[in-house]
Design an enzyme around this catalytic site. Structure first.
Site, PDB file in Angstrom:
ATOM      1  CB  THR A  87     -16.461  26.544 -32.843  1.00 57.81           C
ATOM      2  OG1 THR A  87     -15.396  25.428 -33.549  1.00 57.81           O
ATOM      3  CG2 THR A  87     -16.958  25.793 -31.829  1.00 57.81           C
ATOM      4  CE  LYS A 162     -15.618  21.989 -32.512  1.00 57.78           C
ATOM      5  NZ  LYS A 162     -14.570  21.847 -33.106  1.00 57.78           N
ATOM      6  CE  LYS A 237     -15.850  29.596 -30.468  1.00 64.05           C
ATOM      7  NZ  LYS A 237     -15.167  29.530 -31.387  1.00 64.05           N
TER       8      LYS A 237
END
Ligand code: NAD
Length: 290
Positions: A87, A162, A237
């Site tokens: 990611t 995402k 994050k």
């Protein structure tokens, strides 16, 4: 297929092991000393990539991805595929894909959801960005490591999907937790709250599948002392990546921004570090309005 796998941490190690178990020839590299069943370890990222038809990376962030890509891309043969499952920020994903394509490689950004359990069980969901040819090359490997792969669009589209998903998840988890804490203060039983909301218009994955209240709904990290699951640090994050993307795209995302601020407060100034992201509920339980 001959596969290079770089970044064999919590996620990468079981993903690489699943590929090896399925009969692929996997050569791995990690900065840390690790061993993974069925995977031959190489001395460097470039050595793991040399001669591979597909190189998969599963790394902590965009800067590390850029550094690894700079080493690996020149070691790969034209026509091979560079598949990043980490990611990372959308800009890093796009830049790395561009470098790979300029070197004659196929490139896919394919972040995952499903966590460590999904990586071990081969049940991850992949959200992929890249050309049709690149996706087609990676898809049989996604089928081994996961149960679903969605081709979302061109380079960066996987990362975009995402972070949008996780921005919804972060904000939804917070409001689910604060609603439980409000219900407590109003004298409403948590089980009754679940019974109503999980079948009413307030339902969500956070409530129905990952209920943050212990003993209520399906088994979740709340029933295991809020041991992650999906750590609050990782949610922070992803919320930061969402805000970074929103800033560069000039998108107004006030709920996402507030979710990011709350998770930053929770992880950096309170007791959220190392706990599941649903541990927002005990946080709200202890608080009043001021
Ligand atoms: P991790 O820290 O366990 O693993 C990362 C690995 O990369 C480590 O083993 C580290 O030694 C290695 N590494 C770092 N720099 C390197 C370099 N230059 N060369 C080679 N190896 C290097 O992290 P993780 O939990 O496996 O997560 C990996 C990625 O997956 C992250 O981008 C994370 O956001 C994403 N992700 C994680 C989860 C989860 O639940 N853990 C869920 C979805 C997505």
């Amino acid at each position: 297929m001959k596969i290079g796998f770089i970044g064999l941490g919590n996620m990468g190690a079981p993903m690489a092991a699943n590929l090896a178990n399925a009969g692929h020839d996997v050569t791995g590299f990690d900065m840390a000393e690790v061993s993974v069943e069925g995977v031959t370890m190489a001395e460097s990222a470039a050595a793991a990539a040399k001669g591979a038809e597909v190189v998969i990376t599963m790394l902590p962030n965009g800067d590390i991805l850029r550094a690894v890509a700079a080493e690996v891309i020149p070691a790969m043969e034209a026509g091979a595929a560079f598949v990043d499952c980490s990611t990372v920020d959308v800009d890093s994903a796009r830049d790395v894909a561009q470098q790979a394509e300029q070197a004659g490689l196929l490139a896919v950004d394919a972040p995952v959801s499903g966590g460590i359990g999904g990586a071990s069980g081969g049940t991850l969901t992949f959200m992929a960005g890249g050309s049709d040819a690149a996706f087609a090359r990676a898809e049989p490997l996604f089928d081994i490591m996961g149960q679903k792969a969605v081709h979302c669009g061109e380079a960066g589209a996987g990362q975009a999907a995402k972070i949008c998903n996780n921005m919804i998840l972060g904000a939804t988890m917070i409001v689910t937790c604060e609603a439980f804490a409000l219900a407590d203060k109003l004298g409403l039983d948590r089980q009754k709250m679940f019974d109503v909301v999980s079948t009413s218009s307030g339902y969500s994955w956070s409530m129905n599948a990952y209920c943050p209240a212990p003993g209520v709904g399906p088994t979740s990290p709340a029933d295991n002392g809020y041991k992650p699951g999906f750590a609050a640090d990782l949610m922070l994050k992803d919320l930061r990546l969402a805000q970074q993307a929103a800033a560069s795209a000039d998108a107004d995302t006030p709920m996402g921004e507030l979710a990011q601020r709350l998770y930053a407060q929770f992880v950096e100034n309170e007791d959220g570090k190392g706990r599941d992201f649903s541990a927002m509920l005990p946080r709200f339980e202890k608080r009043g309005r001021s």
